[in-house]
Design a protein around this motif. Structure first.
Motif, PDB file in Angstrom:
ATOM      1  N   PHE A 100     -73.399  23.568  17.513  1.00 36.42           N
ATOM      2  CA  PHE A 100     -73.603  25.264  17.779  1.00 36.42           C
ATOM      3  C   PHE A 100     -74.406  25.822  16.796  1.00 36.42           C
ATOM      4  O   PHE A 100     -75.382  26.463  17.160  1.00 36.42           O
ATOM      5  CB  PHE A 100     -72.433  25.980  18.415  1.00 36.42           C
ATOM      6  N   LEU A 101     -74.100  25.726  15.681  1.00 33.21           N
ATOM      7  CA  LEU A 101     -74.709  26.303  14.609  1.00 33.21           C
ATOM      8  C   LEU A 101     -76.475  25.686  14.328  1.00 33.21           C
ATOM      9  O   LEU A 101     -77.201  26.819  14.375  1.00 33.21           O
ATOM     10  CB  LEU A 101     -73.973  25.789  13.056  1.00 33.21           C
ATOM     11  N   ILE A 102     -76.460  24.595  14.809  1.00 35.64           N
ATOM     12  CA  ILE A 102     -77.825  24.080  14.817  1.00 35.64           C
ATOM     13  C   ILE A 102     -78.688  24.791  15.960  1.00 35.64           C
ATOM     14  O   ILE A 102     -79.727  25.234  15.884  1.00 35.64           O
ATOM     15  CB  ILE A 102     -77.887  22.577  14.892  1.00 35.64           C
ATOM     16  N   LEU A 103     -77.972  24.826  17.156  1.00 29.92           N
ATOM     17  CA  LEU A 103     -78.502  25.544  18.305  1.00 29.92           C
ATOM     18  C   LEU A 103     -78.941  26.791  18.004  1.00 29.92           C
ATOM     19  O   LEU A 103     -80.009  27.385  18.301  1.00 29.92           O
ATOM     20  CB  LEU A 103     -77.658  25.461  19.352  1.00 29.92           C
ATOM     21  N   ILE A 104     -78.140  27.709  17.219  1.00 36.65           N
ATOM     22  CA  ILE A 104     -78.292  29.077  17.195  1.00 36.65           C
ATOM     23  C   ILE A 104     -79.340  29.555  16.135  1.00 36.65           C
ATOM     24  O   ILE A 104     -79.941  30.372  15.966  1.00 36.65           O
ATOM     25  CB  ILE A 104     -77.236  30.093  16.997  1.00 36.65           C
ATOM     26  N   ILE A 105     -79.201  28.538  15.179  1.00 36.06           N
ATOM     27  CA  ILE A 105     -80.313  28.664  14.050  1.00 36.06           C
ATOM     28  C   ILE A 105     -82.029  28.346  14.571  1.00 36.06           C
ATOM     29  O   ILE A 105     -82.714  29.043  14.320  1.00 36.06           O
ATOM     30  CB  ILE A 105     -79.960  27.605  12.759  1.00 36.06           C
ATOM     31  N   MET A 106     -81.815  27.346  15.422  1.00 38.80           N
ATOM     32  CA  MET A 106     -83.042  27.038  16.248  1.00 38.80           C
ATOM     33  C   MET A 106     -83.622  28.026  17.190  1.00 38.80           C
ATOM     34  O   MET A 106     -84.741  28.117  17.252  1.00 38.80           O
ATOM     35  CB  MET A 106     -82.869  25.790  16.785  1.00 38.80           C
ATOM     36  N   LEU A 107     -82.715  28.944  17.867  1.00 39.93           N
ATOM     37  CA  LEU A 107     -83.137  29.980  18.645  1.00 39.93           C
ATOM     38  C   LEU A 107     -83.633  30.997  17.789  1.00 39.93           C
ATOM     39  O   LEU A 107     -84.326  31.972  18.580  1.00 39.93           O
ATOM     40  CB  LEU A 107     -81.809  30.447  19.486  1.00 39.93           C
ATOM     41  N   GLN A 108     -83.371  31.210  16.664  1.00 39.98           N
ATOM     42  CA  GLN A 108     -83.853  32.430  15.850  1.00 39.98           C
ATOM     43  C   GLN A 108     -85.298  32.519  15.509  1.00 39.98           C
ATOM     44  O   GLN A 108     -85.688  31.471  15.333  1.00 39.98           O
ATOM     45  CB  GLN A 108     -82.966  32.429  14.602  1.00 39.98           C
ATOM     46  N   SER A 109     -85.947  33.752  15.768  1.00 38.18           N
ATOM     47  CA  SER A 109     -87.276  33.700  15.252  1.00 38.18           C
ATOM     48  C   SER A 109     -87.290  33.725  13.692  1.00 38.18           C
ATOM     49  O   SER A 109     -86.306  34.242  13.037  1.00 38.18           O
ATOM     50  CB  SER A 109     -87.881  34.848  15.804  1.00 38.18           C
ATOM     51  N   GLY A 110     -88.305  33.289  13.263  1.00 42.21           N
ATOM     52  CA  GLY A 110     -88.686  33.174  11.548  1.00 42.21           C
ATOM     53  C   GLY A 110     -88.844  34.512  11.041  1.00 42.21           C
ATOM     54  O   GLY A 110     -89.270  35.367  11.667  1.00 42.21           O
ATOM     55  N   LYS A 111     -88.702  34.830   9.749  1.00 40.95           N
ATOM     56  CA  LYS A 111     -88.598  35.991   9.071  1.00 40.95           C
ATOM     57  C   LYS A 111     -90.054  36.388   9.044  1.00 40.95           C
ATOM     58  O   LYS A 111     -90.589  37.316   8.901  1.00 40.95           O
ATOM     59  CB  LYS A 111     -88.010  35.912   7.828  1.00 40.95           C
ATOM     60  N   SER A 112     -91.134  35.321   8.845  1.00 46.99           N
ATOM     61  CA  SER A 112     -92.486  35.400   8.888  1.00 46.99           C
ATOM     62  C   SER A 112     -93.332  35.552  10.141  1.00 46.99           C
ATOM     63  O   SER A 112     -94.236  35.495  10.200  1.00 46.99           O
ATOM     64  CB  SER A 112     -92.752  34.329   8.001  1.00 46.99           C
ATOM     65  N   SER A 113     -92.371  35.632  11.133  1.00 50.13           N
ATOM     66  CA  SER A 113     -93.125  35.672  12.543  1.00 50.13           C
ATOM     67  C   SER A 113     -93.805  37.076  12.711  1.00 50.13           C
ATOM     68  O   SER A 113     -94.689  36.906  13.742  1.00 50.13           O
ATOM     69  CB  SER A 113     -92.214  35.514  13.583  1.00 50.13           C
TER      70      SER A 113
END
Length: 76
Positions: free
Chosen positions: A15-28
């Motif tokens: 679940f941690l991997i999933l929610i990290i992958m769903l976040q947009s990057g800070k440099s977006s």
């Protein structure tokens, strides 16, 4: 006792991997402006920020649970 905790830790890690992958990057911001952003307009950007805030909050809590489970499993 150890096996159920290991299963919960595995699910927590996935679940941690999933929610990290769903976040947009800070440099977006800049790269999204150059490459085009799918969430155009004020409403789309506001919705994306609220989801990013939720994902960031979930990441903190799930990571905390993951670390605590790791410590408990090491002690067992």
């Amino acid at each position: 006792m150890k096996l159920p905790l290991m299963i919960v830790q595995l699910l927590c890690g996935l679940f941690l991997i999933l929610i990290i992958m769903l976040q947009s990057g800070k440099s977006s911001g800049l790269s999204g402006a150059i490459g085009g952003n799918s969430a155009e307009g004020f409403a789309g950007k506001a919705k994306a920020k609220t989801w990013d805030a939720k994902f960031a909050r979930w990441t903190k809590w799930v990571a905390l649970v993951f670390v605590l489970l790791t410590f408990v499993l090491v002690l067992l």
